[in-house]
Design an enzyme around this catalytic site. Structure first.
Site, PDB file in Angstrom:
ATOM      1  N   LYS A  72     -10.394  11.162   6.299  1.00 29.62           N
ATOM      2  CA  LYS A  72     -11.810  10.794   6.371  1.00 29.62           C
ATOM      3  C   LYS A  72     -12.421  10.946   7.773  1.00 29.62           C
ATOM      4  O   LYS A  72     -13.568  11.344   7.911  1.00 29.62           O
ATOM      5  CB  LYS A  72     -12.023   9.380   5.843  1.00 29.62           C
ATOM      6  CG  LYS A  72     -11.896   9.314   4.325  1.00 29.62           C
ATOM      7  CD  LYS A  72     -12.331   7.987   3.768  1.00 29.62           C
ATOM      8  CE  LYS A  72     -12.151   7.961   2.262  1.00 29.62           C
ATOM      9  NZ  LYS A  72     -12.612   6.712   1.654  1.00 29.62           N
ATOM     10  N   ASP A 108     -19.613   5.563  -0.505  1.00 30.39           N
ATOM     11  CA  ASP A 108     -19.007   4.282  -0.903  1.00 30.39           C
ATOM     12  C   ASP A 108     -20.027   3.144  -0.939  1.00 30.39           C
ATOM     13  O   ASP A 108     -20.056   2.356  -1.880  1.00 30.39           O
ATOM     14  CB  ASP A 108     -17.864   3.910   0.051  1.00 30.39           C
ATOM     15  CG  ASP A 108     -16.566   4.619  -0.305  1.00 30.39           C
ATOM     16  OD1 ASP A 108     -16.436   5.097  -1.453  1.00 30.39           O
ATOM     17  OD2 ASP A 108     -15.682   4.703   0.571  1.00 30.39           O
TER      18      ASP A 108
HETATM   19  N1  LIG Z   1     -13.662   0.836  -5.662  1.00 26.99           N
HETATM   20  C1  LIG Z   1     -13.812   1.858  -4.829  1.00 26.99           C
HETATM   21  O1  LIG Z   1     -14.522   2.843  -5.090  1.00 26.99           O
HETATM   22  C2  LIG Z   1     -13.126   1.805  -3.488  1.00 26.99           C
HETATM   23  C3  LIG Z   1     -13.577   2.608  -2.428  1.00 26.99           C
HETATM   24  C4  LIG Z   1     -12.938   2.531  -1.182  1.00 26.99           C
HETATM   25  C5  LIG Z   1     -11.860   1.664  -1.043  1.00 26.99           C
HETATM   26  N2  LIG Z   1     -11.441   0.925  -2.100  1.00 26.99           N
HETATM   27  C6  LIG Z   1     -10.319  -0.007  -1.940  1.00 26.99           C
HETATM   28  O2  LIG Z   1     -10.639  -0.893  -0.879  1.00 26.99           O
HETATM   29  C7  LIG Z   1      -9.469  -1.283  -0.186  1.00 26.99           C
HETATM   30  C8  LIG Z   1      -9.665  -1.084   1.309  1.00 26.99           C
HETATM   31  O3  LIG Z   1      -9.875   0.274   1.580  1.00 26.99           O
HETATM   32  P1  LIG Z   1     -10.211   0.741   3.080  1.00 26.99           P
HETATM   33  O4  LIG Z   1     -10.327   2.203   3.035  1.00 26.99           O
HETATM   34  O5  LIG Z   1     -11.305  -0.069   3.639  1.00 26.99           O
HETATM   35  O6  LIG Z   1      -8.844   0.334   3.822  1.00 26.99           O
HETATM   36  P2  LIG Z   1      -8.637   0.044   5.386  1.00 26.99           P
HETATM   37  O7  LIG Z   1      -9.601   0.802   6.209  1.00 26.99           O
HETATM   38  O8  LIG Z   1      -7.169   0.212   5.621  1.00 26.99           O
HETATM   39  O9  LIG Z   1      -9.000  -1.516   5.560  1.00 26.99           O
HETATM   40  C9  LIG Z   1      -8.243  -2.515   4.924  1.00 26.99           C
HETATM   41  C10 LIG Z   1      -8.723  -3.874   5.407  1.00 26.99           C
HETATM   42  O10 LIG Z   1      -8.019  -4.867   4.615  1.00 26.99           O
HETATM   43  C11 LIG Z   1      -7.426  -5.813   5.505  1.00 26.99           C
HETATM   44  N3  LIG Z   1      -6.264  -6.382   4.829  1.00 26.99           N
HETATM   45  C12 LIG Z   1      -5.191  -5.721   4.315  1.00 26.99           C
HETATM   46  N4  LIG Z   1      -4.368  -6.605   3.718  1.00 26.99           N
HETATM   47  C13 LIG Z   1      -4.933  -7.838   3.849  1.00 26.99           C
HETATM   48  C14 LIG Z   1      -4.568  -9.145   3.445  1.00 26.99           C
HETATM   49  N5  LIG Z   1      -3.436  -9.379   2.748  1.00 26.99           N
HETATM   50  N6  LIG Z   1      -5.388 -10.176   3.743  1.00 26.99           N
HETATM   51  C15 LIG Z   1      -6.532  -9.964   4.425  1.00 26.99           C
HETATM   52  N7  LIG Z   1      -6.939  -8.741   4.862  1.00 26.99           N
HETATM   53  C16 LIG Z   1      -6.131  -7.692   4.561  1.00 26.99           C
HETATM   54  C17 LIG Z   1      -7.103  -5.015   6.736  1.00 26.99           C
HETATM   55  O11 LIG Z   1      -6.858  -5.883   7.799  1.00 26.99           O
HETATM   56  P3  LIG Z   1      -5.908  -5.429   9.041  1.00 26.99           P
HETATM   57  O12 LIG Z   1      -6.739  -4.444   9.821  1.00 26.99           O
HETATM   58  O13 LIG Z   1      -5.662  -6.708   9.742  1.00 26.99           O
HETATM   59  O14 LIG Z   1      -4.693  -4.811   8.439  1.00 26.99           O
HETATM   60  C18 LIG Z   1      -8.409  -4.204   6.860  1.00 26.99           C
HETATM   61  O15 LIG Z   1      -9.434  -5.004   7.372  1.00 26.99           O
HETATM   62  C19 LIG Z   1      -8.328  -0.468  -0.796  1.00 26.99           C
HETATM   63  O16 LIG Z   1      -7.691  -1.288  -1.736  1.00 26.99           O
HETATM   64  C20 LIG Z   1      -9.040   0.672  -1.477  1.00 26.99           C
HETATM   65  O17 LIG Z   1      -8.326   1.174  -2.598  1.00 26.99           O
HETATM   66  C21 LIG Z   1     -12.051   0.960  -3.306  1.00 26.99           C
END
Ligand SMILES: NC(=O)c1ccc[n+]([C@@H]2O[C@H](COP(=O)([O-])OP(=O)(O)OC[C@H]3O[C@@H](n4cnc5c(N)ncnc54)[C@H](OP(=O)(O)O)[C@@H]3O)[C@@H](O)[C@H]2O)c1
Length: 282
Positions: A72, A108
């Site tokens: 990305k 998104d």
């Molecule tokens: N529905 C949709 O269309 C869609 C679109 C995009 C993403 N998503 C989903 O959204 C999620 C995040 O995606 P992303 O791209 O934003 O990922 P990302 O950039 O890796 O960010 C993940 C975030 O979650 C936090 N985190 C991880 N485990 C945690 C826990 N157990 N407790 C509290 N905070 C936690 C991380 O904190 P740290 O930095 O401290 O690790 C970070 O702030 C994924 O599950 C993805 O599949 C869904």
């Protein structure tokens, strides 16, 4: 899949790995529904090959691609033009190839808002609390702010929430230790973390202090009903699952590549959900 002609329009999703992506199924449903002479294919491309492969797709006449992990940020750098939503989100997930140029956008945030509205929820009705400070949090928070919403972020690393707020003027911060208490002051809470995803622990959030009107959204869609959503439902709160955002965020790309603005409806939801519920292939 319809029989392709020599004029077929081509798009796909570039990622590594890419086999888990539901996008080919989702776009394939629309291609069939609208009888479009086109195809949307999975493109497994390693990080180091991303630029060469993407320029190759452009040269080969593709209409564009979705970009997923780990590309990305790299995609951002490759764009000749970047839409405002992608600047604010700090990442690009949709590339449109036009007249030899690469146009990047991020769908998104608008996908999340479109899904809420399709469910009859006004995302701007009251203050929103975004949990997490990663890429999806930034896209959603910036989309809400762009529309004039009141938004705060909370993250398990308070420094990460602070950094996001520094990047997005107007974004408030709730200390992680105060997140449960803060629910009483918010109309919408959205989990954008990986917590609650299959194989991960549930999100550490206690809904006991939430107002009866709180809307609880989760963007995790595997499982379709996360522990957070189950807990909210058990309290009689309105819940919004993550799959709808995935479907709605795909609309803009499909429209740009194939020339038809597709509809997100119950049949599409069931078609993609069935795949999520199916046991993994051996
Ligand atoms: N529905 C949709 O269309 C869609 C679109 C995009 C993403 N998503 C989903 O959204 C999620 C995040 O995606 P992303 O791209 O934003 O990922 P990302 O950039 O890796 O960010 C993940 C975030 O979650 C936090 N985190 C991880 N485990 C945690 C826990 N157990 N407790 C509290 N905070 C936690 C991380 O904190 P740290 O930095 O401290 O690790 C970070 O702030 C994924 O599950 C993805 O599949 C869904």
């Amino acid at each position: 899949m319809p029989i392709l002609t020599g004029k077929a329009r081509l798009a796909g999703v570039v990622g590594w790995p890419v086999a888990h992506s539901r996008s080919p199924r989702l776009h394939g449903f629309w291609l069939e529904r609208y009888a479009i002479d086109g195809a949307y294919v999975p493109l497994a491309v390693r990080a180091e090959d991303f630029e060469r492969a993407t320029r190759g797709l452009l040269a080969a006449g593709f209409a564009g691609v979705n970009v997923t992990l780990p590309h990305k940020e790299r995609a951002f750098a490759l764009c000749d033009e970047v839409a405002p939503a992608a600047w604010q989100a700090g990442a690009v997930n949709t590339l449109v190839f036009r007249a030899g140029r690469i146009l990047g956008s991020n769908t998104d945030g608008v996908g999340f808002l479109a899904h809420l509205r399709a469910e009859g929820v006004d995302p701007l009705a009251g203050p929103a609390l975004v949990i997490g400070a990663g890429g999806a949090a930034r896209a959603i928070a910036s989309a809400l702010l762009t529309e004039g919403g009141r938004v705060a972020v909370t993250a398990r690393r308070d420094a990460a929430a602070g950094a996001l707020a520094a990047a997005l003027p107007g974004l408030g911060v709730v200390p992680w230790a105060a997140r449960n208490h803060a629910l009483a002051d918010h109309a919408l809470v959205v989990n954008t973390t990986n917590a609650g995803m299959s194989g991960n622990p549930p999100l550490a959030l206690d809904l006991a202090g939430a107002s009866a009107a709180l809307i609880v959204a989760d963007i995790v869609y595997v499982p379709l009903e996360t522990p957070l959503l189950s807990a909210a439902r058990a309290r009689g709160l309105r819940v919004i699952g993550g799959l709808g955002m995935l479907l709605h965020q795909a609309v803009a790309g499909f429209a740009a590549w194939f020339g038809v603005t597709p509809e997100v409806d119950a049949a599409l939801y069931r078609f993609v959900a069935d795949d999520l519920l199916a046991p993994p292939c051996a």
